[in-house]
Scaffold this motif. Structure first.
Motif, PDB file in Angstrom:
ATOM      1  N   VAL A  53       0.814  -1.222   0.000  1.00  0.00           N
ATOM      2  CA  VAL A  53       0.000   0.000   0.000  1.00  0.00           C
ATOM      3  C   VAL A  53       0.851   1.278   0.000  1.00  0.00           C
ATOM      4  O   VAL A  53       0.364   2.339  -0.405  1.00  0.00           O
ATOM      5  CB  VAL A  53      -0.932   0.028   1.226  1.00  0.00           C
ATOM      6  N   MET A  54       2.123   1.191   0.426  1.00  0.00           N
ATOM      7  CA  MET A  54       2.967   2.388   0.428  1.00  0.00           C
ATOM      8  C   MET A  54       4.435   1.998   0.612  1.00  0.00           C
ATOM      9  O   MET A  54       4.742   0.877   1.009  1.00  0.00           O
ATOM     10  CB  MET A  54       2.533   3.377   1.510  1.00  0.00           C
ATOM     11  N   VAL A  55       5.289   2.949   0.308  1.00  0.00           N
ATOM     12  CA  VAL A  55       6.729   2.722   0.451  1.00  0.00           C
ATOM     13  C   VAL A  55       7.099   2.736   1.934  1.00  0.00           C
ATOM     14  O   VAL A  55       6.631   3.584   2.705  1.00  0.00           O
ATOM     15  CB  VAL A  55       7.527   3.805  -0.312  1.00  0.00           C
ATOM     16  N   ALA A  56       7.961   1.796   2.334  1.00  0.00           N
ATOM     17  CA  ALA A  56       8.401   1.711   3.726  1.00  0.00           C
ATOM     18  C   ALA A  56       9.426   2.800   4.020  1.00  0.00           C
ATOM     19  O   ALA A  56      10.085   3.308   3.112  1.00  0.00           O
ATOM     20  CB  ALA A  56       9.003   0.336   3.998  1.00  0.00           C
ATOM     21  N   PRO A  57       9.588   3.190   5.290  1.00  0.00           N
ATOM     22  CA  PRO A  57      10.653   4.147   5.629  1.00  0.00           C
ATOM     23  C   PRO A  57      12.019   3.544   5.328  1.00  0.00           C
ATOM     24  O   PRO A  57      12.170   2.328   5.221  1.00  0.00           O
ATOM     25  CB  PRO A  57      10.451   4.388   7.131  1.00  0.00           C
ATOM     26  N   VAL A  58      13.026   4.393   5.196  1.00  0.00           N
ATOM     27  CA  VAL A  58      14.379   3.906   4.933  1.00  0.00           C
ATOM     28  C   VAL A  58      14.876   3.159   6.158  1.00  0.00           C
ATOM     29  O   VAL A  58      14.373   3.365   7.275  1.00  0.00           O
ATOM     30  CB  VAL A  58      15.316   5.073   4.568  1.00  0.00           C
TER      31      VAL A  58
END
Length: 327
Positions: A53-58
């Motif tokens: 659903v979305m990009v994960a944090p770095v």
């Protein structure tokens, strides 16, 4: 179509599009670069839970998803979830491996040593809190490239690559100060005047060479077996003036004065006017002639005089140890 058949068809259609009931997880840790529905909600079918659903944090960072964000995610993916209040949220953390500041410094120090910079050199990073975060599963190691050392300024620049082997994940430019360090022998405990310093009384203190005070003892051999002229605190540089050979001739002690040359050997009786250790120069009064001479301590109750050594003064002219003897 009969009314019964129409009702059955509607039930099938509605059941196929019904939203899945779900509960919000208290927190989540993700290993990859995407956040999945299953990372956020419990109670989902496997095919729904694996939907990104979305990009994960770095790596090393976290993201906080609030109630409005979660509501939009749930609605757009057909999930039956409603926020119970504005306080509903989830913190998603990216699993990572940390390359610590100490590991970076160690890698840079090793690279400097390989480049011929002194083995005692120490490194102080410009960014003293710098650390690197790699995706989980990587090795927390570094290698150094493009090292540039300025000996005049005591500066180094380089690129840090992590991990040290395998595919490059992180490349970071760094700058640091390089300090030439020395290890000074210091006392491990507070010692009083007159105490003899033994091996067990010595520990070491690392200091930048340019901060070492003039006259500081730099070799343990200059301290071991010696005595202190004054009390000295632990873990601080010891000055050469603070140590001496153990006193073997004490002030006021009767001594034998030995005058020796290749052709003669004479002895006389005297009294020490100051303390002296082996090899130290002390003032002695000849009790027969009442003259003050300078002699070298040769052992307990024994001093030696060079035949060419002049008499300093009659004892009547010497008012105390601090008065300079006339020649």
């Amino acid at each position: 179509m009969t009314r019964f058949a129409a009702l059955m068809l509607a039930a099938v259609l509605l059941s196929g599009t019904a939203a899945q009931a779900a509960t919000l997880k208290p927190a989540a840790t993700v290993a990859d670069g995407q956040i999945l529905l299953g990372d956020l909600f419990d109670g989902l079918e496997p095919d729904v839970a694996t939907r990104a659903v979305m990009v994960a944090p770095v790596p090393g960072r976290r993201a906080s998803l609030d109630a409005p964000t979660l509501s939009r995610i749930a609605a757009s993916n057909g999930i039956d979830w409603r926020a119970s209040g504005g306080a509903d949220r989830i913190v998603v953390e990216r699993a990572s491996v940390q390359v610590t500041n100490e590991a970076i410094v160690d890698g840079l120090r090793l690279a400097l040593r390989d480049a011929g910079v002194g083995g005692q050199a120490d490194v102080l990073l410009d960014n003293r809190t710098l650390s690197l975060f790699l995706p989980a599963g990587n090795d927390a190691s570094v290698r150094v490239e493009n090292l540039a050392y300025d000996a005049v300024r005591g500066r180094v620049t380089a690129e840090i690559i992590a991990p040290a082997t395998g595919p490059e994940v992180v490349r970071q430019n760094i700058g640091a100060r390089v300090m030439d360090m020395v290890e000074l022998p210091v006392l491990a405990r507070r010692m009083a005047m007159g105490e003899v310093i033994g091996d067990g009384d010595i520990t070491y203190l690392r200091q930048p060479r340019d901060r070492v005070q003039a006259g500081a003892v730099v070799e343990a051999s200059e301290m071991i077996g010696k005595t202190l002229r004054r009390a000295v605190a632990p873990n601080q540089a010891v000055n050469v003036r603070d140590v001496r050979e153990p006193v073997v001739v004490g002030k006021g002690q009767a001594v034998t004065i030995l005058l020796q040359s290749s052709t003669m050997s004479l002895t006389a009786s005297g009294k020490a006017l100051s303390d002296g250790g082996m090899g130290e120069l002390v003032r002695i009064v000849n009790t027969s002639s009442n003259r003050v001479i300078e002699a070298v301590v040769a052992g307990p109750n024994l001093v030696t005089v060079n035949p060419s050594n002049p008499v300093i003064a009659p004892v009547s002219q010497v008012s105390g140890p601090s008065k300079k003897a006339a020649r």
